[in-house]
Design a protein around this motif. Structure first.
Motif, PDB file in Angstrom:
ATOM      1  N   TRP A   1       2.285  -7.011   2.837  1.00 20.01           N
ATOM      2  CA  TRP A   1       2.581  -6.133   3.971  1.00 20.01           C
ATOM      3  C   TRP A   1       4.082  -6.181   4.233  1.00 20.01           C
ATOM      4  O   TRP A   1       4.611  -7.218   4.608  1.00 20.01           O
ATOM      5  N   ASN A   2       4.734  -5.070   4.019  1.00 15.29           N
ATOM      6  CA  ASN A   2       6.168  -4.966   4.331  1.00 15.29           C
ATOM      7  C   ASN A   2       6.330  -4.588   5.802  1.00 15.29           C
ATOM      8  O   ASN A   2       6.463  -3.424   6.159  1.00 15.29           O
ATOM      9  N   HIS A   3       6.311  -5.610   6.643  1.00 13.06           N
ATOM     10  CA  HIS A   3       6.395  -5.367   8.088  1.00 13.06           C
ATOM     11  C   HIS A   3       7.821  -4.939   8.450  1.00 13.06           C
ATOM     12  O   HIS A   3       8.796  -5.528   7.953  1.00 13.06           O
ATOM     13  N   PRO A   4       7.968  -3.927   9.300  1.00  9.51           N
ATOM     14  CA  PRO A   4       9.314  -3.401   9.597  1.00  9.51           C
ATOM     15  C   PRO A   4      10.241  -4.418  10.255  1.00  9.51           C
ATOM     16  O   PRO A   4      11.465  -4.320  10.108  1.00  9.51           O
TER      17      PRO A   4
ATOM     18  N   ILE B   1      -7.794  -0.724   3.924  1.00 10.93           N
ATOM     19  CA  ILE B   1      -6.791  -1.458   3.136  1.00 10.93           C
ATOM     20  C   ILE B   1      -7.324  -1.708   1.727  1.00 10.93           C
ATOM     21  O   ILE B   1      -6.587  -1.572   0.741  1.00 10.93           O
ATOM     22  N   GLY B   2      -8.612  -2.068   1.631  1.00  7.35           N
ATOM     23  CA  GLY B   2      -9.196  -2.295   0.308  1.00  7.35           C
ATOM     24  C   GLY B   2      -9.194  -1.035  -0.539  1.00  7.35           C
ATOM     25  O   GLY B   2      -8.881  -1.071  -1.738  1.00  7.35           O
ATOM     26  N   ASP B   3      -9.537   0.097   0.079  1.00  3.37           N
ATOM     27  CA  ASP B   3      -9.500   1.364  -0.653  1.00  3.37           C
ATOM     28  C   ASP B   3      -8.080   1.690  -1.114  1.00  3.37           C
ATOM     29  O   ASP B   3      -7.879   2.198  -2.232  1.00  3.37           O
ATOM     30  N   TRP B   4      -7.100   1.406  -0.257  1.00  2.73           N
ATOM     31  CA  TRP B   4      -5.710   1.679  -0.639  1.00  2.73           C
ATOM     32  C   TRP B   4      -5.321   0.835  -1.852  1.00  2.73           C
ATOM     33  O   TRP B   4      -4.661   1.338  -2.786  1.00  2.73           O
ATOM     34  N   CYS B   5      -5.728  -0.455  -1.858  1.00  6.02           N
ATOM     35  CA  CYS B   5      -5.374  -1.347  -2.971  1.00  6.02           C
ATOM     36  C   CYS B   5      -5.968  -0.849  -4.289  1.00  6.02           C
ATOM     37  O   CYS B   5      -5.278  -0.806  -5.326  1.00  6.02           O
ATOM     38  N   ILE B   6      -7.237  -0.459  -4.273  1.00  3.58           N
ATOM     39  CA  ILE B   6      -7.873   0.027  -5.505  1.00  3.58           C
ATOM     40  C   ILE B   6      -7.216   1.341  -5.946  1.00  3.58           C
ATOM     41  O   ILE B   6      -6.938   1.546  -7.136  1.00  3.58           O
ATOM     42  N   GLY B   7      -6.969   2.210  -4.973  1.00  2.00           N
ATOM     43  CA  GLY B   7      -6.340   3.492  -5.305  1.00  2.00           C
ATOM     44  C   GLY B   7      -4.944   3.314  -5.878  1.00  2.00           C
ATOM     45  O   GLY B   7      -4.570   3.978  -6.859  1.00  2.00           O
TER      46      GLY B   7
ATOM     47  N   HIS C   1      -2.222  -7.941  14.802  1.00  2.00           N
ATOM     48  CA  HIS C   1      -3.449  -7.162  14.921  1.00  2.00           C
ATOM     49  C   HIS C   1      -3.143  -5.735  15.376  1.00  2.00           C
ATOM     50  O   HIS C   1      -3.700  -4.759  14.851  1.00  2.00           O
ATOM     51  N   ASN C   2      -2.252  -5.603  16.337  1.00  2.00           N
ATOM     52  CA  ASN C   2      -1.886  -4.274  16.831  1.00  2.00           C
ATOM     53  C   ASN C   2      -1.132  -3.469  15.774  1.00  2.00           C
ATOM     54  O   ASN C   2      -1.373  -2.272  15.586  1.00  2.00           O
ATOM     55  N   ASP C   3      -0.192  -4.146  15.076  1.00  2.00           N
ATOM     56  CA  ASP C   3       0.619  -3.444  14.071  1.00  2.00           C
ATOM     57  C   ASP C   3      -0.196  -3.057  12.843  1.00  2.00           C
ATOM     58  O   ASP C   3       0.166  -2.119  12.125  1.00  2.00           O
ATOM     59  N   LEU C   4      -1.284  -3.809  12.604  1.00  2.00           N
ATOM     60  CA  LEU C   4      -2.083  -3.592  11.398  1.00  2.00           C
ATOM     61  C   LEU C   4      -2.692  -2.191  11.358  1.00  2.00           C
ATOM     62  O   LEU C   4      -2.950  -1.649  10.280  1.00  2.00           O
ATOM     63  N   HIS C   5      -2.928  -1.604  12.510  1.00  2.00           N
ATOM     64  CA  HIS C   5      -3.537  -0.274  12.565  1.00  2.00           C
ATOM     65  C   HIS C   5      -2.620   0.811  11.991  1.00  2.00           C
ATOM     66  O   HIS C   5      -3.069   1.931  11.728  1.00  2.00           O
ATOM     67  N   LYS C   6      -1.336   0.488  11.798  1.00  2.00           N
ATOM     68  CA  LYS C   6      -0.373   1.511  11.359  1.00  2.00           C
ATOM     69  C   LYS C   6       0.118   1.306   9.933  1.00  2.00           C
ATOM     70  O   LYS C   6       0.997   2.038   9.473  1.00  2.00           O
ATOM     71  N   VAL C   7      -0.419   0.281   9.229  1.00  2.00           N
ATOM     72  CA  VAL C   7       0.164  -0.077   7.933  1.00  2.00           C
ATOM     73  C   VAL C   7       0.048   1.039   6.899  1.00  2.00           C
ATOM     74  O   VAL C   7       0.997   1.306   6.147  1.00  2.00           O
ATOM     75  N   ILE C   8      -1.106   1.688   6.829  1.00  2.94           N
ATOM     76  CA  ILE C   8      -1.291   2.729   5.815  1.00  2.94           C
ATOM     77  C   ILE C   8      -0.530   3.992   6.202  1.00  2.94           C
ATOM     78  O   ILE C   8       0.153   4.608   5.378  1.00  2.94           O
ATOM     79  N   LYS C   9      -0.642   4.377   7.466  1.00  2.29           N
ATOM     80  CA  LYS C   9       0.062   5.569   7.948  1.00  2.29           C
ATOM     81  C   LYS C   9       1.562   5.446   7.726  1.00  2.29           C
ATOM     82  O   LYS C   9       2.239   6.408   7.333  1.00  2.29           O
TER      83      LYS C   9
END
Length: 671
Positions: free
Chosen positions: A452-455, A478-484, A416-424
């Motif tokens: 999700w390619n988690h580090p 995340i949904g917007d990123w997938c469509i884009g 949950h904490n790491d999820l906030h950084k996935v797009i950035k």
């Protein structure tokens, strides 16, 4: 007060004879020589019984009684006649104007008995009239029930108290109208004490919740029941607010925890305790789509349903609302399997849609069970049930807590904490699973699946993080990123003249309620210079709430861009067929659970074939998911399915691998 009889006759000797006959009787005698004079007497005197001759000049006895019936209905009317004027008498009797007919000459004993009965009847009418007046004018809600507890009448105060209309209550069983009322307990108390009293949280007609004082009293004379009802919510508000959730009337979290503590301390050795956690999955979607008034009413409806279960399932001891959309049940039973049976009952209970205003909402729940073993704290037991509920999914509709879930909770918090950084941090990626045309074997479309390619944890599948994204609100980004990303990839293939190919992207419930979605889709299509038809949005039934104008309008707006919609996981929900008629879908995707046993179960095969035929009748393309065996593909081809998707041809692959497959087109379908 002395009772009074009025004698009406145009023959003086008849009146005198009557007076002599009853001169020592305990009632007062008034006289009148005809109908008009009788009406004048009635205007100034209170009369209980009228005895009148039939044949009199100016006005017959039946005609007099017809007037008296309208003006003085609480009188008892006896008609004397030595004539056979049957038509007039029959009409008067049938219309209730005449209470009893006595022929001349009368028998003294018979006449005295008739008078005694008439006085008793008048007294009963007056008592009933007084009761009716009190019943209707009372400020307290009241109702009358027959011996089977069906409502015969309700007063105006009761209608105002709950907001119901009279026709919604009269004729209905009290236990049908108040399902949380325990018939066993009511009948037990009535049988021993002739009355029952309790305080109940009840749903008003406007779906708000109130605390009501309810009492039922048996009338032994006619075996009917009187019910009194008072709304005591405001009177007890300060007391209630410390113990109850005032929206739903259920216990609040603190009170529920105290109850669990008491039950743990007093639990008999031969009994087991458990806490059940019930969490509404798509509650936020309701609030965002319809507003908080809808959300509040929905919570009240769920609370009312749980209280109704309290009246039918004796294992449920306490019910609470412990969070915004979280409910908890404290249960006691002889064996642990009873708690699992209760879970099945809850899921079955909420299988039907919930009516909120004019909309039917299909709700989905996370359901968890924590059974008290050994020494356990109440707060820990409640937390364990919520932890188990968080692990439930479509396959496992409810989960039972075990110690291994503790590690899962920690992992969930980390993700949950790491999820906030996935797009950035550019940690998301799309994989593509081909959809193969069953006639030609060519790939002409694919489903985009996010990873999700988690580090540090490597590649994480969506079933481990999408629900976290839903809870945190990150699913929109995340949904917007997938469509884009899908649009970007489609544009790249278009520039390379690869295709044509259509890419399907899964749409989350939160995205579906986002009013700005059509504008962002149009902006992406324009930016990448795409034909909208190369993009498809897959939605599951849980994404759809109902056929509101807003939802249909939004889908039609997106369809006008050329973008297609597919119903994903078809057949697993409660209203899948209904949704296909309401919403503008282009594609139907049969859930993999039906394909799994396609060749081993004749019944499953018939169901799949029916789905395919129905889809074609609705002019939909049909895709079968989860195809892993050649025999399955052969059967689907024979049934006329359009596309197949599954490991038989390809697992989800990178864009580079799919590009190669699109160029080489290596697949062939048997049969």
């Amino acid at each position: 007060m002395q009772q009074t009889v009025l004698i009406v006759d145009d023959e003086v000797n008849i009146i005198q004879s009557f007076q002599r006959l009853f001169r020592k009787a305990p009632f007062r005698i008034l006289t009148a020589g005809g109908g008009q004079q009788a009406l004048e007497v009635l205007a100034r005197e209170k009369v209980d019984v009228i005895v009148s001759d039939q044949r009199m000049p100016g006005m017959t006895g039946a005609e007099l009684f017809a007037v008296v019936q309208q003006k003085y209905p609480n009188t008892t009317r006896l008609l004397l006649s030595g004539y056979t004027d049957f038509d007039a008498l029959t009409y008067a009797i049938n219309n209730g104007a005449i209470s009893k007919f006595i022929s001349k000459p009368w028998n003294r004993d018979e006449l005295r008995q008739s008078l005694d009965e008439a006085f008793a009847h008048t007294e009963a009418l007056n008592v009933q009239s007084d009761y009716d007046r009190v019943f209707q004018q009372s400020n307290q809600g009241m109702a009358l029930l027959d011996p089977q507890y069906r409502i015969l009448a309700v007063n105006q105060a009761q209608l105002e108290l709950t907001g119901h209309r009279e026709e919604e209550l009269v004729g209905k069983s009290l236990f049908d109208l108040i399902p949380e009322l325990s018939r066993t307990q009511v009948e037990q108390d009535i049988g021993t004490q002739q009355h029952w009293r309790s305080e109940l949280w009840l749903l008003r007609r406007d779906k708000s919740i109130g605390l009501f004082s309810l009492a039922i009293q048996l009338n032994p004379d006619n075996q009917r029941f009187s019910v009194t009802c008072s709304d005591i919510t405001e009177m007890r508000r300060n007391e209630l607010s410390s113990r109850h959730d005032l929206l739903t009337g259920l216990l609040n979290r603190q009170s529920f925890e105290r109850e669990v503590v008491e039950f743990l301390q007093q639990k008999p050795q031969d009994q087991m305790l458990a806490v059940l956690s019930l969490d509404l999955i798509n509650f936020r979607q309701v609030n965002e789509s319809y507003g908080h008034d809808y959300g509040d009413e929905l919570l009240c409806q769920v609370a009312s349903s749980l209280r109704a279960m309290l009246g039918t399932d004796l294992s449920i001891q306490r019910i609470a609302r412990i969070g915004g959309d979280e409910f908890a049940l404290l249960c006691q039973a002889d064996y642990s399997a009873a708690f699992l049976q209760l879970c099945e009952s809850i899921l079955a209970w909420f299988k039907a849609p919930i009516q909120v205003h004019d909309n039917e909402l299909f709700m989905h729940f996370k359901l968890g069970v924590a059974i008290a073993y050994g020494e356990v704290k109440a707060a820990d037991l409640i937390k364990q049930a919520a932890t188990a509920g968080a692990r439930s999914d479509r396959t496992h509709r409810y989960r039972v807590y075990d110690d291994e879930m503790l590690e899962g909770v920690k992992e969930r918090m980390d993700l949950h904490n790491d999820l906030h950084k996935v797009i950035k941090n550019n940690e998301l990626a799309l994989l593509y699973q081909p959809k193969v045309c069953i006639e030609t074997g060519r790939i002409i479309s694919a489903e985009a699946l996010v990873r999700w390619n988690h580090p540090t944890k490597g590649l994480i599948s969506p079933d481990r993080f999408v629900f976290l994204a839903e809870e945190s609100g990150l699913i929109l980004d995340i949904g917007d990123w997938c469509i884009g990303e899908a649009c970007r990839q489609l544009a790249e293939w278009q520039q390379k003249s690869i295709g044509p190919v259509r890419v399907a992207v899964n749409l989350s419930p939160r995205q579906f309620t986002d009013r700005a979605l059509p504008h962002r889709l149009q902006a992406l299509i324009n930016h990448h210079q795409l034909d909208g038809a190369v993009l498809e949005l897959e939605v599951t039934e849980s994404t759809l709430l109902d056929d509101t104008d807003r939802a249909i309008k939004m889908m039609k707006q997106i369809r006008s861009m050329g973008v297609h919609f597919a119903m994903d996981d078809f057949g697993t929900g409660y209203a899948s067929f209904d949704y296909l008629k309401r919403y503008p879908f282009s594609t139907l995707k049969i859930d993999r659970s039906f394909i799994m046993n396609l060749c081993s179960s004749e019944r499953e095969g018939s169901i799949v074939e029916s789905m395919i035929n129905m889809g074609h009748q609705l002019d939909l393309l049909v895709v079968a998911e989860g195809v892993e065996e050649q025999q399955q593909a052969d059967s689907l081809k024979a049934m006329g399915c359009d596309f197949i998707q599954g490991y038989l041809y390809s697992r989800p692959v990178t864009a580079e691998v799919l590009e190669k497959l699109l160029i080489e087109q290596p697949f062939r379908v048997g049969v």
